[in-house]
Motif scaffolding. Structure first.
Motif, mmCIF file in Angstrom:
data_model
loop_
_atom_site.group_PDB
_atom_site.id
_atom_site.type_symbol
_atom_site.label_atom_id
_atom_site.label_comp_id
_atom_site.label_asym_id
_atom_site.label_seq_id
_atom_site.Cartn_x
_atom_site.Cartn_y
_atom_site.Cartn_z
ATOM 1 N N GLN A 9 0.847 -1.192 0.000
ATOM 2 C CA GLN A 9 0.000 0.000 0.000
ATOM 3 C C GLN A 9 0.886 1.247 0.000
ATOM 4 O O GLN A 9 1.219 1.804 1.045
ATOM 5 C CB GLN A 9 -0.914 -0.012 1.226
ATOM 6 C CG GLN A 9 -1.944 -1.130 1.241
ATOM 7 C CD GLN A 9 -3.072 -0.906 0.242
ATOM 8 O OE1 GLN A 9 -3.105 0.102 -0.457
ATOM 9 N NE2 GLN A 9 -3.986 -1.858 0.159
ATOM 10 N N ILE A 10 1.257 1.662 -1.202
ATOM 11 C CA ILE A 10 2.099 2.844 -1.354
ATOM 12 C C ILE A 10 1.256 4.116 -1.309
ATOM 13 O O ILE A 10 1.471 5.011 -0.488
ATOM 14 C CB ILE A 10 2.891 2.790 -2.685
ATOM 15 C CG1 ILE A 10 3.823 1.572 -2.711
ATOM 16 C CG2 ILE A 10 3.683 4.091 -2.880
ATOM 17 C CD1 ILE A 10 4.952 1.597 -1.726
ATOM 18 N N GLY A 11 0.256 4.196 -2.188
ATOM 19 C CA GLY A 11 -0.523 5.431 -2.322
ATOM 20 C C GLY A 11 -1.373 5.782 -1.135
ATOM 21 O O GLY A 11 -1.590 6.960 -0.850
ATOM 22 N N SER A 12 -1.881 4.780 -0.404
ATOM 23 C CA SER A 12 -2.805 5.069 0.693
ATOM 24 C C SER A 12 -2.148 5.097 2.065
ATOM 25 O O SER A 12 -2.774 5.529 3.031
ATOM 26 C CB SER A 12 -3.929 4.025 0.705
ATOM 27 O OG SER A 12 -3.400 2.724 0.943
ATOM 28 N N ALA A 13 -0.914 4.619 2.179
ATOM 29 C CA ALA A 13 -0.273 4.562 3.500
ATOM 30 C C ALA A 13 1.171 5.030 3.474
ATOM 31 O O ALA A 13 1.529 6.027 4.129
ATOM 32 C CB ALA A 13 -0.361 3.144 4.063
ATOM 33 N N ALA A 14 2.038 4.335 2.723
ATOM 34 C CA ALA A 14 3.473 4.628 2.789
ATOM 35 C C ALA A 14 3.806 6.034 2.292
ATOM 36 O O ALA A 14 4.554 6.772 2.940
ATOM 37 C CB ALA A 14 4.253 3.583 1.985
ATOM 38 N N GLN A 15 3.257 6.406 1.151
ATOM 39 C CA GLN A 15 3.574 7.725 0.593
ATOM 40 C C GLN A 15 3.039 8.873 1.445
ATOM 41 O O GLN A 15 3.779 9.826 1.731
ATOM 42 C CB GLN A 15 3.044 7.826 -0.837
ATOM 43 C CG GLN A 15 3.489 9.081 -1.571
ATOM 44 C CD GLN A 15 2.992 9.085 -2.996
ATOM 45 O OE1 GLN A 15 1.788 9.140 -3.246
ATOM 46 N NE2 GLN A 15 3.908 9.007 -3.952
ATOM 47 N N PRO A 16 1.763 8.841 1.888
ATOM 48 C CA PRO A 16 1.297 9.906 2.789
ATOM 49 C C PRO A 16 2.128 10.013 4.064
ATOM 50 O O PRO A 16 2.392 11.112 4.549
ATOM 51 C CB PRO A 16 -0.154 9.511 3.082
ATOM 52 C CG PRO A 16 -0.564 8.683 1.919
ATOM 53 C CD PRO A 16 0.667 7.933 1.517
ATOM 54 N N ALA A 17 2.538 8.861 4.619
ATOM 55 C CA ALA A 17 3.374 8.887 5.823
ATOM 56 C C ALA A 17 4.711 9.551 5.527
ATOM 57 O O ALA A 17 5.228 10.339 6.341
ATOM 58 C CB ALA A 17 3.589 7.467 6.352
ATOM 59 N N ALA A 18 5.290 9.251 4.356
ATOM 60 C CA ALA A 18 6.572 9.859 3.972
ATOM 61 C C ALA A 18 6.427 11.371 3.826
ATOM 62 O O ALA A 18 7.289 12.140 4.268
ATOM 63 C CB ALA A 18 7.076 9.244 2.673
ATOM 64 N N GLN A 19 5.336 11.809 3.220
ATOM 65 C CA GLN A 19 5.123 13.253 3.027
ATOM 66 C C GLN A 19 4.888 13.956 4.359
ATOM 67 O O GLN A 19 5.354 15.083 4.556
ATOM 68 C CB GLN A 19 3.944 13.462 2.076
ATOM 69 C CG GLN A 19 4.248 13.003 0.658
ATOM 70 C CD GLN A 19 3.021 12.928 -0.223
ATOM 71 O OE1 GLN A 19 1.882 12.822 0.264
ATOM 72 N NE2 GLN A 19 3.220 12.964 -1.531
ATOM 73 N N TRP A 20 4.193 13.290 5.274
ATOM 74 C CA TRP A 20 4.001 13.877 6.603
ATOM 75 C C TRP A 20 5.336 14.004 7.332
ATOM 76 O O TRP A 20 5.643 15.068 7.900
ATOM 77 C CB TRP A 20 3.031 13.023 7.421
ATOM 78 C CG TRP A 20 3.042 13.378 8.876
ATOM 79 C CD1 TRP A 20 2.616 14.556 9.433
ATOM 80 C CD2 TRP A 20 3.555 12.590 9.950
ATOM 81 N NE1 TRP A 20 2.832 14.529 10.805
ATOM 82 C CE2 TRP A 20 3.396 13.343 11.143
ATOM 83 C CE3 TRP A 20 4.115 11.312 10.019
ATOM 84 C CZ2 TRP A 20 3.789 12.847 12.384
ATOM 85 C CZ3 TRP A 20 4.502 10.825 11.260
ATOM 86 C CH2 TRP A 20 4.338 11.587 12.423
ATOM 87 N N LEU A 21 6.139 12.948 7.322
ATOM 88 C CA LEU A 21 7.447 13.006 7.973
ATOM 89 C C LEU A 21 8.324 14.077 7.342
ATOM 90 O O LEU A 21 9.012 14.820 8.042
ATOM 91 C CB LEU A 21 8.125 11.637 7.882
ATOM 92 C CG LEU A 21 7.522 10.538 8.764
ATOM 93 C CD1 LEU A 21 7.982 9.167 8.306
ATOM 94 C CD2 LEU A 21 7.879 10.762 10.231
#
Length: 343
Positions: free
Chosen positions: A111-123
């Motif tokens: 789950q890149i688009g719904s979890a990993a990527q948003p988390a990366a952008q938040w960090l």
């Protein structure tokens, strides 16, 4: 006299022109140097791709191109991965901390688009360097150990690149969602297990994370918690139950752990987080557990205002209490009215 005057005037003009030309060339050269440096060093905000392994290190290849889901729970999820890699998200002002991110998906997809990527952008917005890992999947024909090899390698490679990324090599954590939580947990507990043969100098570095976030995680492969898709996908390895049950590998020298899950999660039983908490607490490993009344499964960062949407802030506060993630970003000073009330 007129001829001499004209000659002096011409000579002075030429000297002035030469001087101007030298300055112009100096500025041009400086500009070229700055441009070259900017080209060689990626700008903050740009996503950099770092392969985890030398080209064709692993002989198996997945048939066809990578696939990105477009519907339902698979929307934004990636599968068919042949070339394991990290996507690096650099903040504009790095604070020295970094986090490796493992998306979930039952070892069938990530789950890149719904979890990993948003988390990366938040960090990234917090000044933290983030690395989203595209790990190899057993559902694509890779051996069950493959994602765990990729997890160890990602930690070591990020440490190998720490200086150029503006990261302290002792400030690198990991966040895993669902099956990615299982991957994060195994990397955190079996960081010194020889899961693959060393390929270069980076493999002499530690794979141990400095702090861990496990979000609605798969933890155990043992009954009665063995009803997950992750357990089925890893099951072709004879000792999978022992090898990939995180709670069985908890140890005193592992990093502190943050756990978050919703009680009404019908995909991964909340008993996974409880089992992990109990194992850590029994050994005296620092651990914080948040159980939310509602939220289900696969909520990524969580909808703003929802119960589960609290976890990023709780995680940041917890990590900073252990000396990680740097100081919180400064908020703009409120505009004050004439009476000084600020309302």
């Amino acid at each position: 006299m007129p001829d001499i005057y004209l000659s002096d005037h011409w000579e002075g003009t030429m000297k002035q022109r030469l001087k101007s030309a030298r300055w112009a060339w100096a500025f041009l050269s400086l500009g070229l140097l700055v441009a070259a440096e900017a080209t060689a060093r990626p700008m903050a905000g740009a996503i950099e791709v770092v392969p985890l392994w030398p080209h064709d290190h692993w002989q198996h290849r997945v048939l066809g191109p990578e696939k990105v889901g477009s519907k339902g729970s698979a929307k934004g999820a990636v599968s068919g991965i042949s070339d394991a890699r990290m996507e690096i998200y650099r903040p504009a002002h790095p604070n020295g901390s970094a986090v490796v991110i493992f998306g979930g998906g039952g070892y069938v997809r990530i789950q890149i688009g719904s979890a990993a990527q948003p988390a990366a952008q938040w960090l990234q917005s917090q000044g933290v360097t983030a690395a989203v890992v595209y790990y190899r999947l057993p559902a694509d024909g890779w051996a069950p150990v493959s994602p765990f090899q990729d997890g160890q390698r990602a930690m070591r490679l990020l440490r190998a690149h720490a200086v150029e990324l503006g990261v302290d090599p002792q400030q690198i954590g990991v966040i895993g969602f669902s099956a990615g939580g299982n991957l994060a947990g195994i990397v955190a507990t079996r960081f010194d297990a020889p899961l693959y043969t060393s390929v270069d100098a980076a493999d002499r570095l530690s794979a141990r994370p400095d702090f861990v976030g496990m979000i609605y995680p798969v933890v155990s492969m043992r009954p009665p918690l063995d009803k997950t898709r992750s357990r089925r996908e890893l099951g072709s390895q004879a000792d999978a139950e022992q090898a990939y049950s995180v709670e069985m590998h908890v140890r005193k020298d592992m990093p502190p752990v943050f756990l978050a899950q919703a009680v009404d999660d019908h995909t991964v039983d909340v008993g996974h987080s409880v089992a992990m908490y109990q194992a850590l607490h029994a050994l005296g490993v620092p651990v914080e557990l948040h159980l939310f009344e509602k939220g289900g499964h696969s909520w990524g960062l969580g909808t703003q205002g929802s119960l589960v949407g609290q976890w990023p802030g709780l995680f940041a506060t917890w990590a900073r209490s252990h000396g990680y993630l740097g100081a919180p970003p400064q908020r703009p000073t409120p505009v004050r009215d004439d009476d000084g009330s600020g309302d």
